[in-house]
Design an enzyme around this catalytic site. Sequence first.
Site, PDB file in Angstrom:
ATOM      1  N   HIS A 280       0.855  -1.190   0.000  1.00 34.61           N
ATOM      2  CA  HIS A 280       0.000   0.000   0.000  1.00 34.61           C
ATOM      3  C   HIS A 280       0.885   1.231   0.000  1.00 34.61           C
ATOM      4  CE1 HIS A 280      -3.137   2.816   1.170  1.00 34.61           C
ATOM      5  NE2 HIS A 280      -3.993   1.888   0.778  1.00 34.61           N
ATOM      6  N   ASP A 334      -7.798  -5.296   0.075  1.00 31.51           N
ATOM      7  CA  ASP A 334      -8.319  -6.194  -0.959  1.00 31.51           C
ATOM      8  C   ASP A 334      -8.013  -7.660  -0.693  1.00 31.51           C
ATOM      9  OD1 ASP A 334      -9.588  -4.365  -2.542  1.00 31.51           O
ATOM     10  OD2 ASP A 334      -7.780  -3.850  -3.658  1.00 31.51           O
TER      11      ASP A 334
HETATM   12  N1  ACO Z   1       4.109  -7.552  -4.303  1.00 31.75           N
HETATM   13  C1  ACO Z   1       5.456  -7.586  -4.391  1.00 31.75           C
HETATM   14  N2  ACO Z   1       6.226  -6.490  -4.246  1.00 31.75           N
HETATM   15  C2  ACO Z   1       5.609  -5.341  -3.999  1.00 31.75           C
HETATM   16  C3  ACO Z   1       4.213  -5.241  -3.890  1.00 31.75           C
HETATM   17  C4  ACO Z   1       3.451  -6.406  -4.045  1.00 31.75           C
HETATM   18  N3  ACO Z   1       2.130  -6.400  -3.949  1.00 31.75           N
HETATM   19  N4  ACO Z   1       3.888  -3.943  -3.659  1.00 31.75           N
HETATM   20  C5  ACO Z   1       5.033  -3.271  -3.625  1.00 31.75           C
HETATM   21  N5  ACO Z   1       6.090  -4.103  -3.834  1.00 31.75           N
HETATM   22  C6  ACO Z   1       7.497  -3.763  -3.868  1.00 31.75           C
HETATM   23  C7  ACO Z   1       7.881  -3.215  -5.227  1.00 31.75           C
HETATM   24  O1  ACO Z   1       8.295  -4.216  -6.125  1.00 31.75           O
HETATM   25  C8  ACO Z   1       8.978  -2.239  -4.863  1.00 31.75           C
HETATM   26  O2  ACO Z   1      10.157  -2.967  -4.671  1.00 31.75           O
HETATM   27  P1  ACO Z   1      11.606  -2.284  -4.987  1.00 31.75           P
HETATM   28  O3  ACO Z   1      11.708  -1.118  -4.039  1.00 31.75           O
HETATM   29  O4  ACO Z   1      12.569  -3.358  -4.733  1.00 31.75           O
HETATM   30  O5  ACO Z   1      11.545  -1.831  -6.414  1.00 31.75           O
HETATM   31  C9  ACO Z   1       8.547  -1.687  -3.516  1.00 31.75           C
HETATM   32  O6  ACO Z   1       7.716  -2.704  -2.939  1.00 31.75           O
HETATM   33  C10 ACO Z   1       7.749  -0.415  -3.642  1.00 31.75           C
HETATM   34  O7  ACO Z   1       6.757  -0.651  -4.620  1.00 31.75           O
HETATM   35  P2  ACO Z   1       5.932   0.484  -5.326  1.00 31.75           P
HETATM   36  O8  ACO Z   1       5.190  -0.108  -6.487  1.00 31.75           O
HETATM   37  O9  ACO Z   1       6.806   1.661  -5.579  1.00 31.75           O
HETATM   38  O10 ACO Z   1       4.950   0.865  -4.161  1.00 31.75           O
HETATM   39  P3  ACO Z   1       3.690   1.742  -4.320  1.00 31.75           P
HETATM   40  O11 ACO Z   1       3.534   2.485  -3.068  1.00 31.75           O
HETATM   41  O12 ACO Z   1       3.702   2.506  -5.581  1.00 31.75           O
HETATM   42  O13 ACO Z   1       2.580   0.606  -4.493  1.00 31.75           O
HETATM   43  C11 ACO Z   1       0.573  -0.475  -4.706  1.00 31.75           C
HETATM   44  C12 ACO Z   1       1.368   0.569  -3.910  1.00 31.75           C
HETATM   45  C13 ACO Z   1       0.257   0.079  -6.100  1.00 31.75           C
HETATM   46  C14 ACO Z   1      -0.726  -0.724  -3.975  1.00 31.75           C
HETATM   47  C15 ACO Z   1       1.401  -1.781  -4.814  1.00 31.75           C
HETATM   48  O14 ACO Z   1       1.722  -2.242  -3.526  1.00 31.75           O
HETATM   49  C16 ACO Z   1       0.691  -2.849  -5.621  1.00 31.75           C
HETATM   50  O15 ACO Z   1       0.704  -2.796  -6.846  1.00 31.75           O
HETATM   51  N6  ACO Z   1       0.064  -3.841  -4.923  1.00 31.75           N
HETATM   52  C17 ACO Z   1      -0.636  -4.916  -5.612  1.00 31.75           C
HETATM   53  C18 ACO Z   1      -1.987  -4.429  -6.104  1.00 31.75           C
HETATM   54  C19 ACO Z   1      -2.950  -4.203  -4.978  1.00 31.75           C
HETATM   55  O16 ACO Z   1      -3.121  -5.021  -4.076  1.00 31.75           O
HETATM   56  N7  ACO Z   1      -3.655  -3.059  -5.057  1.00 31.75           N
HETATM   57  C20 ACO Z   1      -4.669  -2.687  -4.055  1.00 31.75           C
HETATM   58  C21 ACO Z   1      -4.171  -1.550  -3.220  1.00 31.75           C
HETATM   59  S1  ACO Z   1      -5.333  -1.090  -2.001  1.00 31.75           S
HETATM   60  C22 ACO Z   1      -6.453  -0.181  -2.857  1.00 31.75           C
HETATM   61  O17 ACO Z   1      -6.192   0.510  -3.772  1.00 31.75           O
HETATM   62  C23 ACO Z   1      -7.836  -0.237  -2.411  1.00 31.75           C
END
Ligand code: ACO
Length: 397
Positions: A280, A334
């Site tokens: 998140h 989620d």
């Molecule tokens: N699985 C694996 N790795 C992850 C995940 C995940 N679900 N989420 C983040 N990371 C990792 C990234 O690969 C990244 O790693 P790095 O620093 O080595 O490159 C680091 O954590 C940061 O990731 P970002 O994508 O920059 O984090 P951001 O804050 O942009 O992401 C998000 C938030 C979009 C929700 C992301 O966690 C994601 O895509 N999750 C999966 C989709 C999901 O569950 N969405 C629902 C969110 S809740 C909602 O909107 C109601």
Amino acid sequence: MQVGEVPVQNPAQNPVQNPMPDVPFKPGLEGVPAVQSKISHVDGQLGLLEYRGIPVEALAENSSFVEVCYLLIWGTLPTQTELDDFESEVRHHRRLKYRIRDMMKCFPERGHPMDALQSCAAALGLFYSRRALDDPEYIRAAVVRLLAKMPTMVATFSLMRKGHDWVMPRDDLSYAANFLYMLNEEEPSIEAARIFDACLILHAEHTINASTFSARVTASTLTDPYGVVASAVGTLAGPLHGGANEEVLEMLEYIGTADRIEAYVDQCIANRQKIMGFGHRVYKVKDPRAVILQKLACELFEKQGGDRFYDLAIKLEETVSDRLGGKGIYPNVDFYSGLIYQHLGIPADLFTPIFAVARLGGWLAHWKEQLGENRIFRPTQIYTGHHGLAYEPMAER
Ligand code: ACO
């Protein structure tokens, strides 16, 4: 390089200038305050979520979705009379005009229900076209109409695509019970309706996330509330936002058995692939809504028999937390909601539309707040393209 200058991307260009040198460029506006709001508060380190100052745990335990919408939109908990009046208005506007139902009959049955919902929300603007944004009665009527009709739209599309007739909403049932009744064509148990109502409360609001920002940007143009909600529904539909709960179940189905979890997680990490339902932008601990949803899931499974995915989900949470907890990656809202909805008999592609119905509370609160101190959103950009190119004749391209 000067302050405000960003790297040149094309050597033929002049250095690219940030028109506001003191404001660093933040892709996706990450961490940039875009509004001042009194509606909700999140502390991502403590795992705290409050609606109008009240912790979401207390609301999920004691309140109802309709009361929470009143709280979010009008800022205070209603008195008994205020709540009775609001509930009764919402209850009596649940039906859809036959022309909206006829329009829905023309939707392709394989279309995604989020697209159907977005179209229906926008279509309400055609049927209720008077716009009086400075009239409190107009605001209240729009709030009531959207809260009342959106669940009926979700359920009606779900039934029509199966070739069934729509189910007439029942005025004797609560908001959550009626929604489940229309979705499943069967009156739910008191327990199922209570848990579904708590799920709606937990999804009702979450500060200035992507869909709420979208709602506020649209609201800032002083368009009608149906356009505001339609734009927010479109934004919520993406898999990085509301669409993730649908993908969580697909992922659990794909993993299949507990012995495949470690390999699945390792493969995702190696391929830099996101694990759905985890991570998140704000929470760096387990999302407080996931904590409550997990508890609700347990209560439901205890009462109505176990769930084939629950143990798998627990093991997946343990493995992901072990591997990625250091980066603050834990279950988000989620992760467990899909398990509950599936157990309640709801098809996976309706999970995000249900989220949209719940989030109406927040979107409408932000719409009203935006109108109170409106200034149209108009950020700036850093132009990284060419300048002064000659027009090349077609024959020379
Ligand atoms: N699985 C694996 N790795 C992850 C995940 C995940 N679900 N989420 C983040 N990371 C990792 C990234 O690969 C990244 O790693 P790095 O620093 O080595 O490159 C680091 O954590 C940061 O990731 P970002 O994508 O920059 O984090 P951001 O804050 O942009 O992401 C998000 C938030 C979009 C929700 C992301 O966690 C994601 O895509 N999750 C999966 C989709 C999901 O569950 N969405 C629902 C969110 S809740 C909602 O909107 C109601």
